[in-house]
Design a protein around this motif. Structure first.
Motif, PDB file in Angstrom:
ATOM      1  N   ALA A 205       0.836  -1.213   0.000  1.00 50.98           N
ATOM      2  CA  ALA A 205       0.000   0.000   0.000  1.00 50.98           C
ATOM      3  C   ALA A 205       0.866   1.257   0.000  1.00 50.98           C
ATOM      4  CB  ALA A 205      -0.924  -0.003   1.212  1.00 50.98           C
ATOM      5  N   VAL A 206       1.910   1.270   0.780  1.00 49.32           N
ATOM      6  CA  VAL A 206       2.822   2.421   0.818  1.00 49.32           C
ATOM      7  C   VAL A 206       3.496   2.611  -0.528  1.00 49.32           C
ATOM      8  CG1 VAL A 206       4.909   3.354   1.879  1.00 49.32           C
ATOM      9  CG2 VAL A 206       3.152   2.297   3.291  1.00 49.32           C
ATOM     10  N   ASP A 207       3.952   1.477  -1.075  1.00 53.26           N
ATOM     11  CA  ASP A 207       4.628   1.552  -2.379  1.00 53.26           C
ATOM     12  C   ASP A 207       3.681   2.076  -3.451  1.00 53.26           C
ATOM     13  OD1 ASP A 207       6.931   0.588  -1.246  1.00 53.26           O
ATOM     14  OD2 ASP A 207       6.574  -1.517  -1.803  1.00 53.26           O
ATOM     15  N   ASP A 208       2.424   1.656  -3.406  1.00 56.27           N
ATOM     16  CA  ASP A 208       1.452   2.127  -4.386  1.00 56.27           C
ATOM     17  C   ASP A 208       1.216   3.626  -4.244  1.00 56.27           C
ATOM     18  OD1 ASP A 208       1.225  -0.448  -5.302  1.00 56.27           O
ATOM     19  OD2 ASP A 208      -0.616  -0.915  -4.167  1.00 56.27           O
ATOM     20  N   GLU A 209       1.108   4.067  -3.012  1.00 54.81           N
ATOM     21  CA  GLU A 209       0.884   5.503  -2.788  1.00 54.81           C
ATOM     22  C   GLU A 209       2.086   6.320  -3.242  1.00 54.81           C
ATOM     23  OE1 GLU A 209      -0.493   8.522   0.819  1.00 54.81           O
ATOM     24  OE2 GLU A 209      -0.068   6.386   1.216  1.00 54.81           O
ATOM     25  N   LEU A 210       3.288   5.802  -2.974  1.00 57.75           N
ATOM     26  CA  LEU A 210       4.511   6.509  -3.421  1.00 57.75           C
ATOM     27  C   LEU A 210       4.578   6.567  -4.939  1.00 57.75           C
ATOM     28  CD1 LEU A 210       7.208   7.853  -2.667  1.00 57.75           C
ATOM     29  CD2 LEU A 210       8.234   5.567  -2.630  1.00 57.75           C
ATOM     30  N   ALA A 211       4.197   5.522  -5.592  1.00 62.99           N
ATOM     31  CA  ALA A 211       4.204   5.504  -7.063  1.00 62.99           C
ATOM     32  C   ALA A 211       3.194   6.504  -7.610  1.00 62.99           C
ATOM     33  CB  ALA A 211       3.903   4.090  -7.563  1.00 62.99           C
ATOM     34  N   ALA A 212       2.047   6.601  -6.958  1.00 58.07           N
ATOM     35  CA  ALA A 212       1.022   7.548  -7.421  1.00 58.07           C
ATOM     36  C   ALA A 212       1.504   8.985  -7.277  1.00 58.07           C
ATOM     37  CB  ALA A 212      -0.275   7.335  -6.637  1.00 58.07           C
ATOM     38  N   MET A 213       2.205   9.304  -6.219  1.00 58.55           N
ATOM     39  CA  MET A 213       2.735  10.646  -6.008  1.00 58.55           C
ATOM     40  C   MET A 213       3.772  10.974  -7.062  1.00 58.55           C
ATOM     41  SD  MET A 213       3.007  10.705  -1.844  1.00 58.55           S
ATOM     42  CE  MET A 213       3.676  12.382  -1.848  1.00 58.55           C
ATOM     43  N   LYS A 214       4.607  10.039  -7.361  1.00 62.51           N
ATOM     44  CA  LYS A 214       5.622  10.254  -8.398  1.00 62.51           C
ATOM     45  C   LYS A 214       4.955  10.509  -9.744  1.00 62.51           C
ATOM     46  CE  LYS A 214       9.403   7.573  -6.343  1.00 62.51           C
ATOM     47  NZ  LYS A 214      10.308   6.435  -6.510  1.00 62.51           N
ATOM     48  N   ALA A 215       3.929   9.809 -10.011  1.00 64.41           N
ATOM     49  CA  ALA A 215       3.235   9.990 -11.291  1.00 64.41           C
ATOM     50  C   ALA A 215       2.615  11.378 -11.370  1.00 64.41           C
ATOM     51  CB  ALA A 215       2.151   8.914 -11.451  1.00 64.41           C
ATOM     52  N   GLN A 216       2.075  11.866 -10.272  1.00 68.22           N
ATOM     53  CA  GLN A 216       1.498  13.204 -10.264  1.00 68.22           C
ATOM     54  C   GLN A 216       2.553  14.279 -10.485  1.00 68.22           C
ATOM     55  OE1 GLN A 216      -0.598  13.542  -6.598  1.00 68.22           O
ATOM     56  NE2 GLN A 216      -2.304  12.173  -7.225  1.00 68.22           N
ATOM     57  N   LEU A 217       3.712  14.129  -9.875  1.00 71.26           N
ATOM     58  CA  LEU A 217       4.795  15.093 -10.048  1.00 71.26           C
ATOM     59  C   LEU A 217       5.252  15.123 -11.493  1.00 71.26           C
ATOM     60  CD1 LEU A 217       6.897  14.511  -6.801  1.00 71.26           C
ATOM     61  CD2 LEU A 217       5.453  16.489  -7.341  1.00 71.26           C
ATOM     62  N   LEU A 218       5.368  13.972 -12.077  1.00 67.95           N
ATOM     63  CA  LEU A 218       5.832  13.905 -13.469  1.00 67.95           C
ATOM     64  C   LEU A 218       4.814  14.509 -14.423  1.00 67.95           C
ATOM     65  CD1 LEU A 218       7.419  10.320 -13.526  1.00 67.95           C
ATOM     66  CD2 LEU A 218       8.611  12.524 -13.534  1.00 67.95           C
ATOM     67  N   SER A 219       3.541  14.412 -14.092  1.00 65.96           N
ATOM     68  CA  SER A 219       2.513  14.964 -14.991  1.00 65.96           C
ATOM     69  C   SER A 219       2.336  16.464 -14.798  1.00 65.96           C
ATOM     70  CB  SER A 219       1.178  14.256 -14.744  1.00 65.96           C
ATOM     71  OG  SER A 219       0.762  14.485 -13.420  1.00 65.96           O
ATOM     72  N   GLY A 220       2.987  17.098 -13.795  1.00 66.57           N
ATOM     73  CA  GLY A 220       2.914  18.516 -13.547  1.00 66.57           C
ATOM     74  C   GLY A 220       1.695  18.937 -12.795  1.00 66.57           C
ATOM     75  N   THR A 221       0.949  18.126 -12.374  1.00 70.08           N
ATOM     76  CA  THR A 221      -0.254  18.464 -11.614  1.00 70.08           C
ATOM     77  C   THR A 221       0.130  18.779 -10.199  1.00 70.08           C
ATOM     78  OG1 THR A 221      -1.522  16.964 -13.004  1.00 70.08           O
ATOM     79  CG2 THR A 221      -2.526  17.676 -10.912  1.00 70.08           C
ATOM     80  N   ASP A 222      -0.354  19.985  -9.745  1.00 67.29           N
ATOM     81  CA  ASP A 222       0.021  20.399  -8.391  1.00 67.29           C
ATOM     82  C   ASP A 222      -1.046  19.924  -7.425  1.00 67.29           C
ATOM     83  OD1 ASP A 222       1.165  21.457  -6.219  1.00 67.29           O
ATOM     84  OD2 ASP A 222       0.736  23.580  -6.714  1.00 67.29           O
ATOM     85  N   ASN A 223      -0.890  18.769  -7.073  1.00 67.54           N
ATOM     86  CA  ASN A 223      -1.820  18.205  -6.100  1.00 67.54           C
ATOM     87  C   ASN A 223      -1.150  17.978  -4.770  1.00 67.54           C
ATOM     88  OD1 ASN A 223      -3.993  18.120  -7.878  1.00 67.54           O
ATOM     89  ND2 ASN A 223      -3.326  16.148  -8.713  1.00 67.54           N
ATOM     90  N   THR A 224      -0.126  18.791  -4.571  1.00 63.62           N
ATOM     91  CA  THR A 224       0.615  18.597  -3.332  1.00 63.62           C
ATOM     92  C   THR A 224      -0.224  19.064  -2.162  1.00 63.62           C
ATOM     93  OG1 THR A 224       1.645  20.738  -3.521  1.00 63.62           O
ATOM     94  CG2 THR A 224       2.853  18.877  -4.425  1.00 63.62           C
ATOM     95  N   VAL A 225      -0.082  18.495  -1.115  1.00 62.29           N
ATOM     96  CA  VAL A 225      -0.831  18.839   0.090  1.00 62.29           C
ATOM     97  C   VAL A 225      -0.057  19.878   0.851  1.00 62.29           C
ATOM     98  CG1 VAL A 225      -1.792  17.986   2.237  1.00 62.29           C
ATOM     99  CG2 VAL A 225      -1.814  16.545   0.192  1.00 62.29           C
ATOM    100  N   LYS A 226      -0.717  21.037   1.096  1.00 62.09           N
ATOM    101  CA  LYS A 226      -0.060  22.109   1.819  1.00 62.09           C
ATOM    102  C   LYS A 226      -0.062  21.797   3.295  1.00 62.09           C
ATOM    103  CE  LYS A 226      -1.279  25.746  -1.464  1.00 62.09           C
ATOM    104  NZ  LYS A 226      -1.940  27.058  -1.667  1.00 62.09           N
TER     105      LYS A 226
END
Length: 239
Positions: A205-226
């Motif tokens: 589950a952790v690995d999946d979540e980490l992979a999803a975050m990496k994918a968001q960064l690469l796509s340029g989408t700013d979905n970072t949590v402030k």
């Protein structure tokens, strides 16, 4: 004297008790019949001897009577010849043999009574031996049955004793303890296995979540949590 009598009575009682305990009904009955048969043999020998004595007395009596008759005939012959003196001597001899014959006849009467009595006793003993053999077989069968029943009861008694039952109870507790230990070991083994699988599942589950975050960064989408502002920043804004 009273003390000695009491001691003697105690000794005899103890001896009788020991003898009674040592008596085997089967052996005693067998020996009793053998003793009776031995008595019968002696009885038959006594009857045979009495009969032989009676027959010998009968022959002696007959011989004495025959000799007495001969001397009587001689006395008659002497008288016929006119010899009174010789006739008297012949009659004297006849009288002697006649008395012997009468004495022997008296003995024969006694011996005949003895033989009759011995024969009756022998027949009575034979009847008792036949009855004893029948009873012996019956009593031996009953004794064997009683002995077998006693042995069975003794075995059942030993099985039902407190020591035997306590042994079963101890073994039952031992088996229950072993079963409990086995169940505990099985449960511990199952918990460890579940923990391992839970760890593997959590890691995925952790690995999946980490992979999803990496994918968001690469796509340029700013979905970072402030992150929430710190306390100092909050104070500056308020000023």
């Amino acid at each position: 004297m009273g003390l000695l009598d009491r001691i003697g009575r105690v000794i005899r009682a103890n001896i009788n008790s020991l003898v009674g305990q040592a008596e085997d009904p089967e052996k005693i009955l067998e020996q009793t019949v053998l003793d009776m048969q031995e008595d019968l043999i002696h009885m038959r020998q006594a009857v045979a001897q009495a009969i032989a004595t009676q027959k010998r007395t009968e022959r002696q009596c007959a011989q004495a009577q025959s000799t007495s008759n001969e001397w009587y005939q001689r006395a008659q012959l002497a008288l016929q010849k006119g010899d009174d003196h010789l006739a008297r001597e012949a009659l004297t001899r006849r009288k002697s043999y006649q008395e012997t014959a009468e004495a022997l006849r008296s003995q024969l009467d006694q011996q005949s009574g003895i033989v009759t009595k011995l024969k009756q006793n022998m027949l009575t003993l034979e009847s008792k031996i036949s009855e004893a053999k029948t009873k012996k077989d019956l009593y031996i069968a009953r004794a064997r049955s009683a002995k077998a029943s006693q042995q069975i009861n003794d075995m059942l008694g030993r099985v039902g004793t407190g020591s035997a039952m306590s042994a079963f109870e101890r073994m039952e507790e031992k088996v229950l303890q072993l079963e409990a230990q086995s169940e505990a070991i099985a449960e511990l083994g199952t918990d460890d296995l579940e923990k391992k699988f839970a760890s593997l599942e959590g890691g995925d589950a952790v690995d999946d979540e980490l992979a999803a975050m990496k994918a968001q960064l690469l796509s340029g989408t700013d979905n970072t949590v402030k992150l929430p502002p710190s306390q100092s920043q909050s104070q500056s804004s308020s000023a």
